[in-house]
Design an enzyme around this catalytic site. Structure first.
Site, PDB file in Angstrom:
ATOM      1  N   TYR A 110     -21.240 -60.074  42.182  1.00  0.00           N
ATOM      2  CA  TYR A 110     -21.641 -60.271  43.582  1.00  0.00           C
ATOM      3  C   TYR A 110     -23.084 -59.816  43.802  1.00  0.00           C
ATOM      4  O   TYR A 110     -23.681 -60.112  44.831  1.00  0.00           O
ATOM      5  CB  TYR A 110     -20.724 -59.516  44.555  1.00  0.00           C
ATOM      6  CG  TYR A 110     -19.271 -59.957  44.540  1.00  0.00           C
ATOM      7  CD1 TYR A 110     -18.866 -61.075  43.835  1.00  0.00           C
ATOM      8  CD2 TYR A 110     -18.311 -59.244  45.244  1.00  0.00           C
ATOM      9  CE1 TYR A 110     -17.540 -61.470  43.808  1.00  0.00           C
ATOM     10  CE2 TYR A 110     -16.979 -59.630  45.239  1.00  0.00           C
ATOM     11  CZ  TYR A 110     -16.603 -60.743  44.509  1.00  0.00           C
ATOM     12  OH  TYR A 110     -15.291 -61.121  44.488  1.00  0.00           O
ATOM     13  N   HIS A 117     -12.497 -59.764  36.075  1.00  0.00           N
ATOM     14  CA  HIS A 117     -12.678 -60.703  37.198  1.00  0.00           C
ATOM     15  C   HIS A 117     -11.944 -62.027  36.967  1.00  0.00           C
ATOM     16  O   HIS A 117     -11.240 -62.520  37.849  1.00  0.00           O
ATOM     17  CB  HIS A 117     -14.182 -60.950  37.389  1.00  0.00           C
ATOM     18  CG  HIS A 117     -14.571 -61.434  38.743  1.00  0.00           C
ATOM     19  ND1 HIS A 117     -15.755 -61.127  39.342  1.00  0.00           N
ATOM     20  CD2 HIS A 117     -13.923 -62.223  39.632  1.00  0.00           C
ATOM     21  CE1 HIS A 117     -15.832 -61.692  40.530  1.00  0.00           C
ATOM     22  NE2 HIS A 117     -14.722 -62.378  40.730  1.00  0.00           N
TER      23      HIS A 117
HETATM   24  N1  LIG Z   1     -11.356 -62.063  42.462  1.00  0.00           N
HETATM   25  C1  LIG Z   1     -11.912 -63.217  42.779  1.00  0.00           C
HETATM   26  O1  LIG Z   1     -12.077 -64.124  41.950  1.00  0.00           O
HETATM   27  C2  LIG Z   1     -12.374 -63.429  44.169  1.00  0.00           C
HETATM   28  C3  LIG Z   1     -12.470 -62.364  45.038  1.00  0.00           C
HETATM   29  N2  LIG Z   1     -12.889 -62.526  46.335  1.00  0.00           N
HETATM   30  C4  LIG Z   1     -12.931 -61.328  47.219  1.00  0.00           C
HETATM   31  O2  LIG Z   1     -12.184 -61.621  48.393  1.00  0.00           O
HETATM   32  C5  LIG Z   1     -13.013 -61.393  49.538  1.00  0.00           C
HETATM   33  C6  LIG Z   1     -12.600 -62.276  50.694  1.00  0.00           C
HETATM   34  O3  LIG Z   1     -12.616 -63.617  50.327  1.00  0.00           O
HETATM   35  P1  LIG Z   1     -13.646 -64.680  50.948  1.00  0.00           P
HETATM   36  O4  LIG Z   1     -13.772 -65.764  49.960  1.00  0.00           O
HETATM   37  O5  LIG Z   1     -14.855 -63.984  51.414  1.00  0.00           O
HETATM   38  O6  LIG Z   1     -12.851 -65.340  52.133  1.00  0.00           O
HETATM   39  P2  LIG Z   1     -12.095 -64.850  53.477  1.00  0.00           P
HETATM   40  O7  LIG Z   1     -10.799 -65.560  53.483  1.00  0.00           O
HETATM   41  O8  LIG Z   1     -12.135 -63.376  53.613  1.00  0.00           O
HETATM   42  O9  LIG Z   1     -12.975 -65.529  54.587  1.00  0.00           O
HETATM   43  C7  LIG Z   1     -14.260 -65.105  54.885  1.00  0.00           C
HETATM   44  C8  LIG Z   1     -14.807 -66.060  55.946  1.00  0.00           C
HETATM   45  O10 LIG Z   1     -14.029 -65.957  57.129  1.00  0.00           O
HETATM   46  C9  LIG Z   1     -14.857 -65.565  58.220  1.00  0.00           C
HETATM   47  N3  LIG Z   1     -14.068 -64.611  59.022  1.00  0.00           N
HETATM   48  C10 LIG Z   1     -13.795 -63.316  58.731  1.00  0.00           C
HETATM   49  N4  LIG Z   1     -13.030 -62.755  59.697  1.00  0.00           N
HETATM   50  C11 LIG Z   1     -12.807 -63.721  60.606  1.00  0.00           C
HETATM   51  C12 LIG Z   1     -12.103 -63.755  61.832  1.00  0.00           C
HETATM   52  N5  LIG Z   1     -11.481 -62.677  62.301  1.00  0.00           N
HETATM   53  N6  LIG Z   1     -12.080 -64.923  62.522  1.00  0.00           N
HETATM   54  C13 LIG Z   1     -12.728 -66.018  62.055  1.00  0.00           C
HETATM   55  N7  LIG Z   1     -13.408 -66.053  60.907  1.00  0.00           N
HETATM   56  C14 LIG Z   1     -13.461 -64.909  60.190  1.00  0.00           C
HETATM   57  C15 LIG Z   1     -16.085 -64.957  57.613  1.00  0.00           C
HETATM   58  O11 LIG Z   1     -17.219 -65.184  58.439  1.00  0.00           O
HETATM   59  P3  LIG Z   1     -18.084 -63.946  59.048  1.00  0.00           P
HETATM   60  O12 LIG Z   1     -18.568 -63.132  57.882  1.00  0.00           O
HETATM   61  O13 LIG Z   1     -19.175 -64.638  59.782  1.00  0.00           O
HETATM   62  O14 LIG Z   1     -17.150 -63.189  59.953  1.00  0.00           O
HETATM   63  C16 LIG Z   1     -16.226 -65.738  56.313  1.00  0.00           C
HETATM   64  O15 LIG Z   1     -16.889 -66.986  56.542  1.00  0.00           O
HETATM   65  C17 LIG Z   1     -14.424 -61.639  49.004  1.00  0.00           C
HETATM   66  O16 LIG Z   1     -15.423 -61.142  49.881  1.00  0.00           O
HETATM   67  C18 LIG Z   1     -14.346 -60.953  47.675  1.00  0.00           C
HETATM   68  O17 LIG Z   1     -14.468 -59.558  47.854  1.00  0.00           O
HETATM   69  C19 LIG Z   1     -13.179 -63.786  46.809  1.00  0.00           C
HETATM   70  C20 LIG Z   1     -13.128 -64.890  45.981  1.00  0.00           C
HETATM   71  C21 LIG Z   1     -12.723 -64.793  44.593  1.00  0.00           C
HETATM   72  O1  LIG Z   2     -15.054 -63.336  43.246  1.00  0.00           O
HETATM   73  C1  LIG Z   2     -15.645 -64.191  43.870  1.00  0.00           C
HETATM   74  O2  LIG Z   2     -16.003 -64.032  45.043  1.00  0.00           O
HETATM   75  C2  LIG Z   2     -15.965 -65.462  43.262  1.00  0.00           C
HETATM   76  O3  LIG Z   2     -16.578 -66.297  43.843  1.00  0.00           O
HETATM   77  C3  LIG Z   2     -15.474 -65.725  41.904  1.00  0.00           C
HETATM   78  O4  LIG Z   2     -14.921 -66.980  41.907  1.00  0.00           O
HETATM   79  C4  LIG Z   2     -16.545 -65.502  40.835  1.00  0.00           C
HETATM   80  O5  LIG Z   2     -17.653 -64.821  41.291  1.00  0.00           O
HETATM   81  C5  LIG Z   2     -16.933 -66.751  40.136  1.00  0.00           C
HETATM   82  O6  LIG Z   2     -16.092 -67.374  39.582  1.00  0.00           O
HETATM   83  C6  LIG Z   2     -18.331 -67.198  40.029  1.00  0.00           C
HETATM   84  O7  LIG Z   2     -18.352 -68.340  39.221  1.00  0.00           O
END
Ligand SMILES: NC(=O)C1=CN([C@@H]2O[C@H](COP(=O)(O)OP(=O)(O)OC[C@H]3O[C@@H](n4cnc5c(N)ncnc54)[C@H](OP(=O)(O)O)[C@@H]3O)[C@@H](O)[C@H]2O)C=CC1
Ligand SMILES: O=C(O)C(=O)[C@@H](O)[C@H](O)C(=O)CO
Length: 276
Positions: free
Chosen positions: A50, A108
């Site tokens: 990140y 990850h």
């Molecule tokens: N292990 C992995 O491979 C992965 C891990 N992750 C982790 O999971 C976390 C969360 O997932 P993410 O993909 O960010 O998606 P989320 O499902 O948490 O959605 C985030 C989005 O929703 C919006 N949002 C947040 N709260 C609200 C609300 N109350 N009402 C309306 N919209 C809202 C945010 O906008 P705004 O910021 O403007 O509020 C942002 O655009 C990531 O930040 C990361 O830490 C994510 C993807 C892959």
């Molecule tokens: O963890 C996250 O938020 C991601 O987006 C993952 O999917 C990861 O960073 C990745 O796969 C990037 O290619």
């Protein structure tokens, strides 16, 4: 508002809801994470990839909340799989976070074509034995991959963080986790910029409970006993996302939300997705 906690199989504890931090960068990111901790968030989710571990570290250094009350998660990137590479990558993460220990260290992505996640897991076991990583787990692992870790090292992860939201409730994997004492964490718990929060079943149930659609979805995770880690850059949304422990959903409401199931949103299948 402080979220309740679950016990992990290794004796440590983990909050029932945490803060996703992907996209929280620079000084605005530090302010956001600091404000989130002030508002009661205790579980912080970052990753080497990140590019914001230092942002999390700066917020942790500045807050008045005790380090031992925070659960900091970071993740090993795909290009660092392998025993020595894992130890080195962990040290880099720890240095950027500026912490003595990392509470939860995850692989990850499995990157099965590289076939080195078992070696990385062995390195993580040694980090846990040294107390540098208090808990160790994985992310985006399938049942078969988890079974292989257990068979080849004798130790299963305490957490598997996977894509999980009402469009993709992961029923079979959750049942496997429950059977083996693996705690499920939900990434993209709000369905990240999809139309999830506008689905009629979500908006109607939210109105019935007098909560926002996001609160309703997050409460659905809590009812399933998975740990959502919603990300928000907005203070009001962050506060309301954490405020989901004052109402409950009936089993038929949970089922109605789960009936939105249609599959992964972003097509990132752990069997084929390669993460650098
Ligand atoms: N292990 C992995 O491979 C992965 C891990 N992750 C982790 O999971 C976390 C969360 O997932 P993410 O993909 O960010 O998606 P989320 O499902 O948490 O959605 C985030 C989005 O929703 C919006 N949002 C947040 N709260 C609200 C609300 N109350 N009402 C309306 N919209 C809202 C945010 O906008 P705004 O910021 O403007 O509020 C942002 O655009 C990531 O930040 C990361 O830490 C994510 C993807 C892959
Ligand atoms: O963890 C996250 O938020 C991601 O987006 C993952 O999917 C990861 O960073 C990745 O796969 C990037 O290619």
């Amino acid at each position: 508002m402080i979220a309740p906690e679950y016990a992990l199989r290794d004796g440590n504890r983990i909050p029932a809801l945490g803060l996703g931090t992907y996209g929280l960068n620079d000084e605005a990111g530090v302010d956001a994470v600091l404000a989130a901790i002030d508002d009661g968030y205790r579980l912080l989710d970052t990753a080497y990839n990140y590019g914001n571990e230092q942002v999390i570290g700066d917020a942790v250094a500045r807050t008045d909340v005790d380090r031992s009350d925070l659960i900091i998660t970071t993740k090993l990137p795909g290009r660092h799989h392998g025993y020595d590479e894992t130890l080195q990558s962990f040290e880099e993460s720890r240095r950027r976070l500026g912490v003595e220990w990392i509470d939860l260290y995850l692989i990850h992505w499995p990157n099965p074509s590289v076939d080195k996640y078992v070696e990385s897991w062995r390195a993580m076991i040694s980090l846990r034995e040294k107390g540098l990583a208090r808990s160790i787990g994985v992310s985006n692992f399938t049942e078969q991959m988890l079974t292989r870790l257990g068979d080849e090292t004798g130790l299963l992860p305490v957490v598997n963080q996977v894509e999980l939201h009402p469009y993709f409730p992961q029923g079979e994997l959750r049942a496997f986790h429950d059977e083996h004492g693996i705690r499920t964490e939900s990434w993209s718990p709000l369905g990240k910029r999809s139309a999830l929060l506008e689905e009629p079943v979500i908006t109607e149930l939210a109105a019935r409970h007098g909560v926002t659609p996001a609160q309703l979805v997050l409460r659905w995770h809590v009812e399933l006993e998975t740990i959502p880690i919603p990300k928000s850059a907005d203070a009001v949304r962050r506060r309301s996302n954490l405020d989901v422990f004052g109402f409950e959903l009936a089993p038929e409401e949970v089922e109605a939300i789960s009936a939105l199931e249609r599959g992964r949103l972003w097509g990132a299948d752990p069997n084929t997705h390669e993460e650098m």
